[in-house]
Design an enzyme around this catalytic site. Structure first.
Site, short mmCIF file in Angstrom:
data_model
loop_
_atom_site.label_atom_id
_atom_site.label_comp_id
_atom_site.label_asym_id
_atom_site.label_seq_id
_atom_site.Cartn_x
_atom_site.Cartn_y
_atom_site.Cartn_z
N HIS A 58 0.83 -1.21 0.00
CA HIS A 58 0.00 0.00 0.00
C HIS A 58 0.86 1.26 0.00
O HIS A 58 0.56 2.22 0.71
CB HIS A 58 -0.96 0.04 1.20
CG HIS A 58 -1.73 -1.22 1.40
ND1 HIS A 58 -2.37 -1.53 2.58
CD2 HIS A 58 -1.98 -2.26 0.59
CE1 HIS A 58 -2.95 -2.69 2.48
NE2 HIS A 58 -2.72 -3.16 1.27
N HIS A 103 2.90 -11.01 11.09
CA HIS A 103 3.94 -10.63 10.12
C HIS A 103 5.30 -10.71 10.80
O HIS A 103 5.48 -10.23 11.93
CB HIS A 103 3.76 -9.18 9.66
CG HIS A 103 2.51 -8.92 8.88
ND1 HIS A 103 2.26 -9.43 7.63
CD2 HIS A 103 1.43 -8.16 9.19
CE1 HIS A 103 1.09 -9.01 7.19
NE2 HIS A 103 0.54 -8.24 8.12
N HIS A 158 -5.20 -3.28 13.70
CA HIS A 158 -5.06 -2.14 12.82
C HIS A 158 -6.36 -1.70 12.17
O HIS A 158 -6.45 -0.61 11.58
CB HIS A 158 -4.01 -2.57 11.77
CG HIS A 158 -4.02 -2.00 10.44
ND1 HIS A 158 -4.12 -2.72 9.29
CD2 HIS A 158 -3.92 -0.71 10.07
CE1 HIS A 158 -4.06 -1.93 8.25
NE2 HIS A 158 -3.94 -0.71 8.68
N GLU A 209 -8.52 -8.14 7.38
CA GLU A 209 -7.75 -7.70 6.20
C GLU A 209 -7.22 -8.92 5.44
O GLU A 209 -6.84 -9.94 6.03
CB GLU A 209 -6.61 -6.76 6.61
CG GLU A 209 -6.06 -6.02 5.40
CD GLU A 209 -5.20 -4.80 5.74
OE1 GLU A 209 -4.85 -4.60 6.92
OE2 GLU A 209 -4.85 -4.06 4.79
N ASP A 240 -1.58 -8.15 13.64
CA ASP A 240 -0.73 -7.05 13.14
C ASP A 240 0.16 -6.45 14.24
O ASP A 240 1.28 -5.99 13.96
CB ASP A 240 -1.59 -5.93 12.55
CG ASP A 240 -2.00 -6.18 11.11
OD1 ASP A 240 -1.38 -7.04 10.45
OD2 ASP A 240 -2.95 -5.52 10.66
N HIS A 263 -8.32 -10.89 12.33
CA HIS A 263 -8.36 -9.63 11.58
C HIS A 263 -8.85 -9.93 10.17
O HIS A 263 -8.39 -10.87 9.52
CB HIS A 263 -6.94 -9.05 11.57
CG HIS A 263 -6.76 -7.76 10.86
ND1 HIS A 263 -7.77 -6.86 10.62
CD2 HIS A 263 -5.63 -7.19 10.35
CE1 HIS A 263 -7.27 -5.81 9.99
NE2 HIS A 263 -5.98 -5.98 9.80
N ASP A 284 -4.65 -9.94 3.93
CA ASP A 284 -3.36 -10.61 4.10
C ASP A 284 -3.44 -11.68 5.18
O ASP A 284 -2.54 -12.50 5.32
CB ASP A 284 -2.22 -9.63 4.39
CG ASP A 284 -2.55 -8.59 5.44
OD1 ASP A 284 -3.73 -8.36 5.71
OD2 ASP A 284 -1.60 -7.99 5.99
N TYR A 306 7.28 -0.53 10.59
CA TYR A 306 5.92 -1.09 10.54
C TYR A 306 4.99 -0.25 11.42
O TYR A 306 3.90 0.16 11.00
CB TYR A 306 5.97 -2.54 11.02
CG TYR A 306 4.67 -3.28 10.94
CD1 TYR A 306 4.37 -4.09 9.85
CD2 TYR A 306 3.74 -3.21 11.97
CE1 TYR A 306 3.18 -4.79 9.78
CE2 TYR A 306 2.55 -3.90 11.91
CZ TYR A 306 2.28 -4.69 10.81
OH TYR A 306 1.09 -5.37 10.75
FE1 FEO Z 1 -4.07 -5.03 8.83
FE2 FEO Z 1 -1.60 -7.35 8.20
O1 FEO Z 1 -3.27 -6.51 8.03
#
Ligand code: FEO
Length: 396
Positions: free
Chosen positions: A25, A224, A146, A81, A165, A79, A83, A193
C-alpha cells in the site's frame, strides 16, 4: 517445501514467506514480509489466522504435513484484512465443519462483506473464551490496531499471545525467532511497521497494552515477521514509547530542490541543529522513500520540510510526503517550513499550510529565500532557525 515450524510443543507456524513483496500500500517493504498462521494441536485442532490468498496452497500443504486439514475444528480470524483472511474460503471448503471465530460485530460483518454469508462464523468479544482441550483461548479486541475488527488471541497454556498485526514487521527471513535474527535488525523493521501502519492509532495501542497487561505471556506470535520469544520486554517497551506520541530531541530536514537553493537551505538548517547539539538527519526526497522517512518521524520532535516553487506550488515529491505524513498523524511536533522561489514564494507557503494542517507548532511564516543562495541569507536562516528551535529545545 518448507515444513511447519514447531514454536512450542504442539503449536506450529504454518504461514507463508513473501520474499519478494516490495510495496505494501505504498509502504516499501525492502525485506519482504510473511503472513504467519499458527496451528494448535489439541482435542479441537485450531488454526490461528490464514494468509494472503496466493500463499493458501503453501498454508494447506504445511498443515497437511501435520494433520488432515479437514480435521480443523476452529479457525480464529483475528483480523479481516485480506493478508490474513485470504485463505479462509479455501480452508472453509476443505474443513466445512470448522467454526470461524472472529470479533463481534465488526469481524463478523467484515468477513461477510469480503466472502459472503456462507461462512460458519462465531462472533466473540473481549474476555470471551474458547476451550479446545487442555487449552483455553481468550480473545481481546484491539480496535484500530489495525482495523476496527482487530483482536488478539491469548493462549494461557502455552503463554503465547497471537497478536496479529500488533508487534509485527514486514520482514521475510529463513529464521522464525527474534534471537535468531538479532534485536537491532528486527527493531528497524518493527519501527518502520509501527510508523507506517499503527502510528495514527496510538491511543488504541495504549488501550490494547493496558488490556493485555492482565495476561502473562512469554511469546508474542504476530501475523507478520519474526516471533518474539527472547525480546518480549523490549518490543513491549517500544510500543509503550511509540504509542505515547512523545518524540525525542531529534530533527529531520526533508526537502526536494531544483537548482540547489532549497538544498543549501536544508543543509544550513541541518547544521543549525547540529550546532545546538540536536541530532539531525538530512533527507532528500529524490533518494529517500516517504515510508522510510516516516520511521524517523515516529521519533523526531523537529520536522523541517522544504520545497522550491514549481508551477505556482510545491514540488510533487514534497506534496506526496506531506499528504502521507498528515494521514499518519504524528502529534506534538515542531514544524519548520522553508524553501526558495523566483518571483513568488508559493512552494514554501504551501508547505507551511500543509504543516499547519498536521497541527504542528510553526513559526510565524516559512523561511524563504529568493533566487540563488548567498552567504548572508544562509547565515540569517541559520540564526533564525536556532532562535526558533531554542523556544522548544530549552524546555526539553
Ligand atoms: Fe491489517 Fe496485516 O493486516
Amino acid at each position: 517445501m518448507l515444513k511447519a515450524v514447531e514454536i512450542k510443543p504442539d503449536v506450529f507456524w504454518v504461514g507463508g514467506i513473501d520474499w519478494n513483496e516490495r510495496n505494501f500500500h505504498g509502504y516499501t517493504t525492502e525485506r519482504g514480509s510473511t503472513y504467519n498462521a499458527y496451528l494448535i494441536l489439541d482435542e479441537q485442532i485450531t488454526l490461528i489466522d490464514t494468509c494472503k490468498r496466493p500463499f493458501t496452497d503453501e498454508l494447506i500443504d504445511r498443515i497437511s504435513d501435520i494433520v488432515d486439514p479437514a480435521s480443523i475444528a476452529y479457525v480464529v480470524s483475528n483480523h479481516v484484512e485480506m493478508d490474513h483472511s485470504g485463505g479462509l474460503p479455501a480452508l472453509a471448503a476443505i474443513a466445512p465443519d470448522a467454526t470461524i471465530v472472529t470479533g463481534e460485530p465488526k469481524g463478523v460483518r467484515g468477513l461477510c462483506a469480503h466472502y459472503g454469508d456462507g461462512l460458519n462464523l462465531m462472533g466473540v468479544k473481549t474476555g470471551d473464551t474458547l476451550n479446545i482441550g487442555k487449552r483455553t483461548l481468550t480473545f481481546v479486541q484491539t480496535p484500530m490496531v489495525h482495523w476496527p475488527d482487530s483482536m488478539v488471541t491469548y493462549d494461557e497454556y502455552d503463554k503465547i499471545l497471537f497478536s496479529n498485526d500488533s508487534f509485527g514487521q514486514h520482514y521475510a527471513s529463513s529464521k522464525r525467532f527474534d534471537d535468531e535474527v538479532g534485536l537491532p535488525e528486527v527493531l528497524v523493521q518493527a519501527q518502520k511497521y509501527y510508523a507506517n501502519i499503527v502510528m495514527p492509532y496510538g491511543k488504541n495501542v495504549e488501550a490494547a497494552l493496558k488490556a493485555l497487561a492482565a495476561y502473562h505471556f512469554d511469546m508474542i506470535a504476530p501475523a507478520h515477521g519474526i516471533i518474539w520469544r527472547t525480546h518480549v520486554p523490549e518490543i513491549l517497551d517500544c510500543y509503550r514509547q511509540w504509542s505515547s506520541g512523545e518524540p525525542e530531541e531529534y530533527a529531520l530536514v526533508v526537502y526536494d530542490s531544483m537548482w540547489h537553493t532549497t538544498e543549501a537551505m536544508a543543509v544550513e538548517i541541518t547544521e543549525a541543529f547540529m550546532e545546538m547539539g540536536i541530532p539531525a538527519r538530512l533527507l532528500d526526497l529524490k533518494v529517500n522513500h516517504i515510508s522510510d522517512i516516516m520511521a524517523e518521524v515516529l521519533c523526531a520532535r523537529y520536522i523541517a520540510v522544504g520545497s522550491p516553487t514549481l508551477n505556482k506550488t510545491m514540488m510533487p515529491t514534497v506534496a506526496a510526503f506531506l499528504c502521507y505524513m498528515r494521514g499518519l498523524a504524528p502529534a506534538g511536533r515542531v514544524g519548520i517550513p522553508f524553501g526558495s522561489y523566483g518571483w513568488a514564494p508559493m512552494g514554501p507557503n504551501e508547505v507551511y499550510q500543509q504543516l499547519e494542517s498536521c497541527k504542528f507548532t510553526l513559526p510565524e511564516a516559512p523561511f524563504t529565500h529568493q533566487w540563488v543562495e548567498d552567504e548572508e541569507g544562509l547565515t540569517r536562516l541559520h540564526d533564525e532557525v536556532i532562535q526558533f528551535v531554542s523556544l522548544f529545545h530549552a524546555k526539553a
